[in-house]
Design an enzyme around this catalytic site. Structure first.
Site, PDB file in Angstrom:
ATOM      1  N   GLY A  69       0.817  -1.208   0.000  1.00  0.00           N
ATOM      2  CA  GLY A  69       0.000   0.000   0.000  1.00  0.00           C
ATOM      3  C   GLY A  69       0.849   1.256   0.000  1.00  0.00           C
ATOM      4  O   GLY A  69       0.518   2.257  -0.643  1.00  0.00           O
ATOM      5  N   ASN A 149      -7.009   4.543  10.118  1.00  0.00           N
ATOM      6  CA  ASN A 149      -6.528   3.309  10.730  1.00  0.00           C
ATOM      7  C   ASN A 149      -6.491   3.352  12.246  1.00  0.00           C
ATOM      8  O   ASN A 149      -6.244   2.334  12.878  1.00  0.00           O
ATOM      9  CB  ASN A 149      -5.140   2.953  10.183  1.00  0.00           C
ATOM     10  CG  ASN A 149      -4.197   4.132  10.177  1.00  0.00           C
ATOM     11  OD1 ASN A 149      -4.490   5.177   9.588  1.00  0.00           O
ATOM     12  ND2 ASN A 149      -3.070   3.987  10.830  1.00  0.00           N
ATOM     13  N   GLN A 179      -7.355   0.744   4.422  1.00  0.00           N
ATOM     14  CA  GLN A 179      -8.204   0.243   5.522  1.00  0.00           C
ATOM     15  C   GLN A 179      -9.672   0.139   5.115  1.00  0.00           C
ATOM     16  O   GLN A 179     -10.487  -0.363   5.888  1.00  0.00           O
ATOM     17  CB  GLN A 179      -8.077   1.141   6.759  1.00  0.00           C
ATOM     18  CG  GLN A 179      -6.700   1.137   7.409  1.00  0.00           C
ATOM     19  CD  GLN A 179      -6.347  -0.170   8.105  1.00  0.00           C
ATOM     20  OE1 GLN A 179      -7.203  -1.034   8.331  1.00  0.00           O
ATOM     21  NE2 GLN A 179      -5.089  -0.323   8.445  1.00  0.00           N
ATOM     22  N   HIS A 201      -2.014  -7.412   2.392  1.00  0.00           N
ATOM     23  CA  HIS A 201      -1.919  -8.072   3.701  1.00  0.00           C
ATOM     24  C   HIS A 201      -2.967  -7.581   4.704  1.00  0.00           C
ATOM     25  O   HIS A 201      -3.081  -8.120   5.802  1.00  0.00           O
ATOM     26  CB  HIS A 201      -0.496  -7.963   4.275  1.00  0.00           C
ATOM     27  CG  HIS A 201      -0.111  -6.610   4.773  1.00  0.00           C
ATOM     28  ND1 HIS A 201      -0.021  -6.305   6.103  1.00  0.00           N
ATOM     29  CD2 HIS A 201       0.218  -5.475   4.110  1.00  0.00           C
ATOM     30  CE1 HIS A 201       0.369  -5.042   6.251  1.00  0.00           C
ATOM     31  NE2 HIS A 201       0.509  -4.525   5.047  1.00  0.00           N
ATOM     32  N   THR A 238       9.940  -7.495 -12.627  1.00  0.00           N
ATOM     33  CA  THR A 238       9.278  -8.789 -12.870  1.00  0.00           C
ATOM     34  C   THR A 238       8.177  -8.986 -11.835  1.00  0.00           C
ATOM     35  O   THR A 238       8.399  -8.801 -10.632  1.00  0.00           O
ATOM     36  CB  THR A 238      10.318  -9.931 -12.789  1.00  0.00           C
ATOM     37  OG1 THR A 238      11.321  -9.654 -13.758  1.00  0.00           O
ATOM     38  CG2 THR A 238       9.680 -11.283 -13.058  1.00  0.00           C
ATOM     39  N   CYS A 323       2.070   5.372  20.661  1.00  0.00           N
ATOM     40  CA  CYS A 323       3.348   5.769  21.240  1.00  0.00           C
ATOM     41  C   CYS A 323       4.468   5.313  20.330  1.00  0.00           C
ATOM     42  O   CYS A 323       5.515   4.891  20.787  1.00  0.00           O
ATOM     43  CB  CYS A 323       3.500   5.213  22.646  1.00  0.00           C
ATOM     44  SG  CYS A 323       3.256   3.458  22.742  1.00  0.00           S
TER      45      CYS A 323
HETATM   46  N1  PLP Z   1      -2.394   3.363   4.534  1.00  0.00           N
HETATM   47  C1  PLP Z   1      -3.051   2.989   5.627  1.00  0.00           C
HETATM   48  C2  PLP Z   1      -4.302   3.717   6.025  1.00  0.00           C
HETATM   49  C3  PLP Z   1      -2.584   1.931   6.404  1.00  0.00           C
HETATM   50  O1  PLP Z   1      -3.248   1.574   7.520  1.00  0.00           O
HETATM   51  C4  PLP Z   1      -1.398   1.269   6.010  1.00  0.00           C
HETATM   52  C5  PLP Z   1      -0.824   0.185   6.838  1.00  0.00           C
HETATM   53  O2  PLP Z   1      -1.027   0.126   8.015  1.00  0.00           O
HETATM   54  C6  PLP Z   1      -0.760   1.702   4.834  1.00  0.00           C
HETATM   55  C7  PLP Z   1      -1.274   2.744   4.126  1.00  0.00           C
HETATM   56  C8  PLP Z   1       0.490   1.030   4.356  1.00  0.00           C
HETATM   57  O3  PLP Z   1       0.189  -0.184   3.742  1.00  0.00           O
HETATM   58  P1  PLP Z   1       1.354  -1.298   3.544  1.00  0.00           P
HETATM   59  O4  PLP Z   1       1.633  -1.862   4.880  1.00  0.00           O
HETATM   60  O5  PLP Z   1       0.782  -2.290   2.586  1.00  0.00           O
HETATM   61  O6  PLP Z   1       2.517  -0.594   2.948  1.00  0.00           O
END
Ligand code: PLP
Length: 380
Positions: A69, A149, A179, A201, A238, A323
């Site tokens: 992400g 998140n 999320q 993931h 790749t 934290c």
């Molecule tokens: N954006 C949000 C809102 C997320 O919660 C996260 C991961 O916690 C990410 C981006 C990053 O995703 P990745 O762990 O696949 O790089």
């Protein structure tokens, strides 16, 4: 183990594991190879793209695989700035984005772009009116996350994208849906966002895959990683077929049971909130509009102590970023919560595997271990 940290990562589902094993045992060719074995893999890659696209409600040829992400977020922002940020320099985002966005914004500021950070309300929500007030003639990029998140707030992405396209037709709208994907319903085709980031993931796929949706109107969107021209020239390297096939299998499995899964998660979340509202000393933070994210605080018990106490009972929860490296959560701080609430905050996040028994054990541990710790602290 009671795993309640699903916003950090999820357990890969059986379908994902099987697809990955097959990609590493029988189906390991390079999809760009021109002999039968490679051509078979190219076919499998097309069907994996179609599965991810179906789960996103996207046209398959507009979905491009990334490694995660974060890469999708970075690609969206840096390439939008490169392509559309020559004449105009103003960007809008929120103060509660993930660091994949916030740190990219810092880089863009260092390059001379001006970034406005929309502030959330106490629940973590950012409104369409806030966005409207911040839009300027020279705003060329807006990036707003779909689901926060930490707070679980769901942002009104469809209305925001509509507003931006109405007032600044040339501006690009990106949403970090990491999320939100397979948690809140959306169809990439009709959402209105030009760019949408998702991650494998977080949806019971493996680590190592993500995707960026690029709307048809951004045909000439610049590549972020250049090289051999894979992904139609949009993202070279790749293809990581084991991770991609695992991601696609997880999307197909998740899309099948999506409605029932989120209804169950929402029910469990509401159940937890109801029980917690009767517990003196535990605060519920934020909007918790998404079905799977619940931010809680025990003011007076530092987050790390709560984590340790719950871990004694085998319960895995997260500090959110409460934290992280000794800093207070930027999300809860932006929401204006009191320092003692932030310092005692932690995040419980559910998945389709979470059971009521697990929630009951969490509540029991909170009551029997964490709350007494608060009183002990007070007596000292
Ligand atoms: N954006 C949000 C809102 C997320 O919660 C996260 C991961 O916690 C990410 C981006 C990053 O995703 P990745 O762990 O696949 O790089």
């Amino acid at each position: 183990m009671i795993y309640l940290d699903n916003s950090a990562t999820t357990k890969p589902c059986r379908e994902a594991v099987e697809a990955m094993v097959s990609a590493m045992t029988d189906n390991w060719a390079n999809p760009s190879a021109l002999y039968g074995f490679g051509i078979d893999l190219a076919k499998q890659l097309r069907s994996a793209r179609a599965q991810v696209a179906a789960a996103m409600g996207a046209e398959p040829d507009r979905v491009f695989f990334t490694s995660c992400g974060t890469e999708a977020d970075n690609w969206a922002l840096f390439s939008a700035a490169k392509r559309f940020g020559k004449k105009h320099k103003h960007i809008i985002t929120t103060a509660v984005e993930h660091h994949a966005i916030l740190n990219a914004m810092k880089e863009l500021e260092a390059q001379g772009f001006e970034v406005t950070y929309l502030q959330p309300d106490r629940e973590g929500r950012v409104t369409v009116a806030d966005l409207k007030a911040a839009l300027r003639k020279d705003t060329f990029l807006v990036s707003i996350m779909m689901v926060n998140n930490e707070s679980g707030a769901v942002m009104p992405i469809a209305q925001m994208a509509k507003l931006v396209h109405k007032l600044n037709p040339d501006a690009v709208f990106h949403t970090d849906a990491v999320q939100g994907f397979l948690k809140v319903p959306f169809q990439a085709k009709t959402l209105g966002a030009d760019l949408i980031s998702v991650s494998s993931h977080k949806v019971h796929g493996p680590k190592g895959a993500g995707a960026l949706y690029i709307a048809p109107r951004l045909r000439s969107f610049p590549a972020f990683i250049v090289g051999g021209g894979q992904e139609n020239g949009f993202r070279s390297g790749t293809e990581g077929t084991p991770a991609i096939f695992g991601f696609a299998a997880a999307c197909a499995a998740g899309a099948k049971t999506f409605k029932e899964d989120i209804a169950r998660e929402r029910e469990l979340l509401e159940y937890a909130i109801e029980k917690i509202s009767c517990m003196e000393g535990v605060a519920v933070n934020g909007a918790h509009e998404a079905p799977h994210i619940l931010s809680l605080s025990v003011p007076g018990v530092p987050t790390q102590n709560t984590l340790n106490l719950l871990q004694e009972d085998g319960i895995c929860i997260s500090a959110g970023s409460a934290c992280a490296k000794g800093h207070r959560s930027h999300v809860l701080t932006a929401m204006g919560l009191a320092p003692e609430v932030i310092d005692g905050a932690f995040r419980v996040s559910l998945s389709r595997e979470t059971t009521r028994e697990e929630i009951d054990l969490l509540l029991k541990s909170l009551e029997e271990k964490v709350l007494p710790f608060r009183l002990k602290g007070k007596k000292r």
